[in-house]
Design a protein around this motif. Structure first.
Motif, PDB file in Angstrom:
ATOM      1  N   ALA A  22       5.846  -3.774  10.076  1.00  0.00           N
ATOM      2  CA  ALA A  22       6.102  -3.021   8.979  1.00  0.00           C
ATOM      3  C   ALA A  22       6.096  -1.574   9.568  1.00  0.00           C
ATOM      4  CB  ALA A  22       5.240  -3.174   8.006  1.00  0.00           C
ATOM      5  N   VAL A  31      -5.840   0.982  12.151  1.00  0.00           N
ATOM      6  CA  VAL A  31      -6.482  -0.072  13.250  1.00  0.00           C
ATOM      7  C   VAL A  31      -7.285   0.842  14.240  1.00  0.00           C
ATOM      8  CG1 VAL A  31      -4.625  -0.876  14.425  1.00  0.00           C
ATOM      9  CG2 VAL A  31      -6.550  -2.081  14.323  1.00  0.00           C
ATOM     10  N   TYR A  52       4.499 -12.686  -7.045  1.00  0.00           N
ATOM     11  CA  TYR A  52       4.799 -11.395  -8.132  1.00  0.00           C
ATOM     12  C   TYR A  52       6.179 -11.179  -8.602  1.00  0.00           C
ATOM     13  CZ  TYR A  52       6.982  -9.085  -4.149  1.00  0.00           C
ATOM     14  OH  TYR A  52       7.824  -8.442  -3.010  1.00  0.00           O
ATOM     15  N   HIS A  92      10.497 -13.914   5.529  1.00  0.00           N
ATOM     16  CA  HIS A  92       9.555 -14.773   6.759  1.00  0.00           C
ATOM     17  C   HIS A  92       8.494 -14.964   6.078  1.00  0.00           C
ATOM     18  CE1 HIS A  92       7.768 -10.671   6.805  1.00  0.00           C
ATOM     19  NE2 HIS A  92       6.925 -11.161   7.565  1.00  0.00           N
ATOM     20  N   LYS A 145       6.293 -19.315  -0.896  1.00  0.00           N
ATOM     21  CA  LYS A 145       5.247 -18.298  -0.251  1.00  0.00           C
ATOM     22  C   LYS A 145       3.840 -18.669  -0.740  1.00  0.00           C
ATOM     23  CE  LYS A 145       7.834 -14.597   2.228  1.00  0.00           C
ATOM     24  NZ  LYS A 145       7.910 -13.395   2.191  1.00  0.00           N
ATOM     25  N   PHE A 186      -7.320   3.030   6.214  1.00  0.00           N
ATOM     26  CA  PHE A 186      -7.834   3.128   7.602  1.00  0.00           C
ATOM     27  C   PHE A 186      -6.491   2.653   8.194  1.00  0.00           C
ATOM     28  CE2 PHE A 186      -7.582  -1.501   9.328  1.00  0.00           C
ATOM     29  CZ  PHE A 186      -7.192  -2.137   7.972  1.00  0.00           C
ATOM     30  N   TYR A 219       7.732   2.312   1.672  1.00  0.00           N
ATOM     31  CA  TYR A 219       8.069   2.849   2.994  1.00  0.00           C
ATOM     32  C   TYR A 219       9.384   3.204   3.278  1.00  0.00           C
ATOM     33  CZ  TYR A 219       3.762   1.096   4.989  1.00  0.00           C
ATOM     34  OH  TYR A 219       2.512   0.889   5.249  1.00  0.00           O
ATOM     35  N   ALA A 233       2.258 -11.295   8.036  1.00  0.00           N
ATOM     36  CA  ALA A 233       1.208 -11.409   8.984  1.00  0.00           C
ATOM     37  C   ALA A 233       0.082 -10.752   8.992  1.00  0.00           C
ATOM     38  CB  ALA A 233       2.148 -10.500  10.198  1.00  0.00           C
ATOM     39  N   GLY A 259       5.837 -12.969  -2.797  1.00  0.00           N
ATOM     40  CA  GLY A 259       6.915 -13.011  -3.347  1.00  0.00           C
ATOM     41  C   GLY A 259       7.748 -14.537  -3.303  1.00  0.00           C
ATOM     42  N   CYS A 318      -4.500  -0.756   3.395  1.00  0.00           N
ATOM     43  CA  CYS A 318      -4.155  -0.987   4.662  1.00  0.00           C
ATOM     44  C   CYS A 318      -2.627  -0.564   4.887  1.00  0.00           C
ATOM     45  CB  CYS A 318      -4.147  -2.617   4.992  1.00  0.00           C
ATOM     46  SG  CYS A 318      -3.313  -3.302   6.470  1.00  0.00           S
ATOM     47  N   ASN A 369      -1.622  -4.323   1.122  1.00  0.00           N
ATOM     48  CA  ASN A 369      -0.523  -4.231   2.019  1.00  0.00           C
ATOM     49  C   ASN A 369       0.629  -3.464   1.236  1.00  0.00           C
ATOM     50  OD1 ASN A 369      -1.738  -5.264   4.429  1.00  0.00           O
ATOM     51  ND2 ASN A 369      -1.462  -7.230   3.546  1.00  0.00           N
TER      52      ASN A 369
HETATM   53  N1  LIG Z   1      -3.697   0.200   8.557  1.00  0.00           N
HETATM   54  C1  LIG Z   1      -3.163  -0.388   9.780  1.00  0.00           C
HETATM   55  O1  LIG Z   1      -3.655  -0.014  10.815  1.00  0.00           O
HETATM   56  C2  LIG Z   1      -1.984  -1.309   9.450  1.00  0.00           C
HETATM   57  C3  LIG Z   1      -1.638  -1.851  10.891  1.00  0.00           C
HETATM   58  C4  LIG Z   1      -0.588  -3.021  10.665  1.00  0.00           C
HETATM   59  C5  LIG Z   1      -0.048  -3.171   9.612  1.00  0.00           C
HETATM   60  N2  LIG Z   1      -0.301  -2.339   8.330  1.00  0.00           N
HETATM   61  C6  LIG Z   1       0.343  -2.725   7.243  1.00  0.00           C
HETATM   62  O2  LIG Z   1       0.132  -3.936   6.808  1.00  0.00           O
HETATM   63  C7  LIG Z   1       1.241  -4.378   5.798  1.00  0.00           C
HETATM   64  C8  LIG Z   1       1.733  -5.601   6.312  1.00  0.00           C
HETATM   65  O3  LIG Z   1       2.521  -5.447   7.550  1.00  0.00           O
HETATM   66  P1  LIG Z   1       2.864  -6.532   8.274  1.00  0.00           P
HETATM   67  O4  LIG Z   1       3.748  -5.916   9.649  1.00  0.00           O
HETATM   68  O5  LIG Z   1       2.120  -7.641   8.420  1.00  0.00           O
HETATM   69  O6  LIG Z   1       4.377  -7.095   7.613  1.00  0.00           O
HETATM   70  P2  LIG Z   1       4.267  -8.491   6.792  1.00  0.00           P
HETATM   71  O7  LIG Z   1       3.388  -8.684   5.689  1.00  0.00           O
HETATM   72  O8  LIG Z   1       4.432  -9.723   7.766  1.00  0.00           O
HETATM   73  O9  LIG Z   1       5.799  -8.266   6.133  1.00  0.00           O
HETATM   74  C9  LIG Z   1       5.854  -7.286   5.068  1.00  0.00           C
HETATM   75  C10 LIG Z   1       5.881  -8.007   3.586  1.00  0.00           C
HETATM   76  O10 LIG Z   1       5.639  -7.472   2.665  1.00  0.00           O
HETATM   77  C11 LIG Z   1       6.289  -7.791   1.618  1.00  0.00           C
HETATM   78  N3  LIG Z   1       6.973  -6.665   0.655  1.00  0.00           N
HETATM   79  C12 LIG Z   1       8.139  -5.752   1.201  1.00  0.00           C
HETATM   80  N4  LIG Z   1       8.339  -5.045  -0.123  1.00  0.00           N
HETATM   81  C13 LIG Z   1       7.543  -5.231  -0.738  1.00  0.00           C
HETATM   82  C14 LIG Z   1       7.201  -4.739  -2.334  1.00  0.00           C
HETATM   83  N5  LIG Z   1       8.186  -3.807  -2.545  1.00  0.00           N
HETATM   84  N6  LIG Z   1       6.426  -5.260  -3.057  1.00  0.00           N
HETATM   85  C15 LIG Z   1       5.684  -6.326  -2.613  1.00  0.00           C
HETATM   86  N7  LIG Z   1       5.663  -6.924  -1.347  1.00  0.00           N
HETATM   87  C16 LIG Z   1       6.601  -6.459  -0.333  1.00  0.00           C
HETATM   88  C17 LIG Z   1       7.437  -9.014   2.045  1.00  0.00           C
HETATM   89  O11 LIG Z   1       6.698 -10.255   1.575  1.00  0.00           O
HETATM   90  P3  LIG Z   1       7.185 -10.600  -0.039  1.00  0.00           P
HETATM   91  O12 LIG Z   1       8.192 -11.707   0.316  1.00  0.00           O
HETATM   92  O13 LIG Z   1       5.744 -11.205  -0.253  1.00  0.00           O
HETATM   93  O14 LIG Z   1       7.628  -9.398  -0.769  1.00  0.00           O
HETATM   94  C18 LIG Z   1       7.220  -8.754   3.434  1.00  0.00           C
HETATM   95  O15 LIG Z   1       6.957 -10.148   3.918  1.00  0.00           O
HETATM   96  C19 LIG Z   1       1.977  -3.091   5.804  1.00  0.00           C
HETATM   97  O16 LIG Z   1       1.749  -2.423   4.899  1.00  0.00           O
HETATM   98  C20 LIG Z   1       1.623  -2.361   6.944  1.00  0.00           C
HETATM   99  O17 LIG Z   1       2.216  -0.995   6.882  1.00  0.00           O
HETATM  100  C21 LIG Z   1      -1.335  -1.556   8.455  1.00  0.00           C
END
Ligand SMILES: NC(=O)c1ccc[n+]([C@@H]2O[C@H](COP(=O)([O-])OP(=O)(O)OC[C@H]3O[C@@H](n4cnc5c(N)ncnc54)[C@H](OP(=O)(O)O)[C@@H]3O)[C@@H](O)[C@H]2O)c1
Length: 334
Positions: free
Chosen positions: A49, A278, A200, A326, A184, A276, A251, A158, A180, A245, A223
């Motif tokens: 993301a 990572v 949702y 995905h 899923k 936080f 975004y 993920a 969603g 997270c 997330n």
């Molecule tokens: N804090 C950190 O260090 C850190 C590190 C890595 C990732 N992250 C965060 O972790 C989260 C997940 O990242 P990822 O790379 O693992 O991606 P991911 O969860 O594999 O993919 C993103 C998912 O977000 C959902 N989504 C997209 N738009 C949405 C919306 N408007 N409302 C609800 N759900 C929505 C989608 O699933 P649905 O089909 O369920 O909508 C999509 O599969 C992100 O917010 C990312 O920024 C944070």
């Protein structure tokens, strides 16, 4: 022998959802290496993301430059090295970006021990932006303990799919995922053994949380942000921990982010909301990776991977992540 690097570069910064006009496919001969450089043949890129946020000017993550490749973490094999620490054939992990061949400063690469796990695991279950992120969010920030009711948003992606499983391994009594689509929610309950899941897109999240967590929510691993965060805030208990997270719902409009409307529940319930990244836990990576590797080896955690193909499809696969097309970890085999 000349080697051609095939890559996707950014030509303009998108407003909202990126489209083809923002990117260009380029082929270019790889230049000879300088001292301290390593040539990597990229195998898999993790589609994360954070990549979307790198397309914006002045992003929190090191931004993509106009004319440059798009940041992405990847794994690959060393083809050539002018650094004593790497040799031809080594499997490596690093910020390899949207290309088939990456000339990298050696210090940005990590040599992988594929006796511990296959290279792709360092993008998923053991990965910095997946397994480790979920681990520190659940264990260190959320402090999940025995008996907790834990809710995870973006649960079938993920980080989310790992966070729910790690919450269970940390003693949570009930783990509820929000994602969603019924395919899923089924994946969460049937394959990842979440106790329950909320769709949702087709269900009323607040009403379903009332049914599934009648005594309230101890930990929320978020997330997504936006309305889902507000629905959960209305249902937290005394001492809840809200883990920020990410906020993927925001975004594509980072200059107009919507904050939580129901944040006063934090005061009413003496609860905390803590964000936080990572890398704030860099000193603890060895602990996190050790634990994740043990769970991975024992089959305690499952990481479904979805592998798409072709570096030229990088922009489309990035959009697939943003629109939820995905399950589990989205990877691109370049
Ligand atoms: N804090 C950190 O260090 C850190 C590190 C890595 C990732 N992250 C965060 O972790 C989260 C997940 O990242 P990822 O790379 O693992 O991606 P991911 O969860 O594999 O993919 C993103 C998912 O977000 C959902 N989504 C997209 N738009 C949405 C919306 N408007 N409302 C609800 N759900 C929505 C989608 O699933 P649905 O089909 O369920 O909508 C999509 O599969 C992100 O917010 C990312 O920024 C944070």
């Amino acid at each position: 022998m000349s080697i051609v690097n095939r890559k996707i570069v950014l030509v303009s910064r998108p407003t909202g959802r990126p489209d083809d006009s923002n990117f260009r496919y380029v082929e270019e001969e790889v230049a000879p290496l300088d001292d301290g450089q390593v040539l990597v043949e990229v195998d898999l890129l993790g589609i994360d993301a954070f990549i979307r946020t790198t397309l914006d000017e002045g992003s929190f993550h090191r931004g993509a430059q106009i004319g440059g490749v798009i940041p992405a973490l990847g794994v690959g094999e060393v083809l050539d090295s002018r650094d004593a620490g790497f040799a031809k054939g080594d499997k490596v992990f690093g910020p390899l970006s949207s290309q088939t061949h990456a000339v990298m400063p050696a210090f940005t690469l990590r040599k992988l021990d594929t006796n511990v796990a296959p290279a792709n695991a360092w993008l998923g279950a053991l990965g910095l932006t997946t397994g480790l992120t979920a681990y520190f969010g659940i264990v260190d920030v959320g402090r999940v303990k025995k008996g907790d009711t834990v809710v995870v948003s973006g649960a079938a992606g993920a980080v989310g799919s790992m966070a729910g499983q790690i919450a269970r391994l940390s003693g949570a009594d009930k783990v509820i995922g929000i994602a969603g689509g019924s395919h899923k929610t089924k994946f969460l309950v049937d394959e990842l053994r979440f106790d329950a899941a909320i769709d949702y897109r087709n269900e009323n999240v607040g009403a379903r949380l009332d049914e599934l967590a009648p005594n309230g929510i101890d930990v929320f691993f978020d997330n997504v942000g936006g309305e889902i965060l507000d629905d959960v805030l209305m249902r937290i208990v005394e001492g809840s921990r809200i883990v920020i997270c990410g906020a993927i719902s925001q975004y594509e409009k980072m200059d107009d982010v919507r904050g939580p409307r129901n944040y006063l529940k934090l005061a009413e319930r003496h609860a905390t909301m803590e964000g936080f990244a990572v890398f704030h836990f860099a000193q603890h990576y060895a602990r996190g990776e050790g634990q994740l590797a043990e769970w991975y080896r024992n089959g305690d955690i499952i990481m479904r991977e979805q592998i798409e193909h072709g570096v030229e499809n990088f922009p489309a696969v990035m959009n697939m992540l943003m629109t939820g097309g995905h399950h589990g970890k989205l990877l691109l085999k370049v």
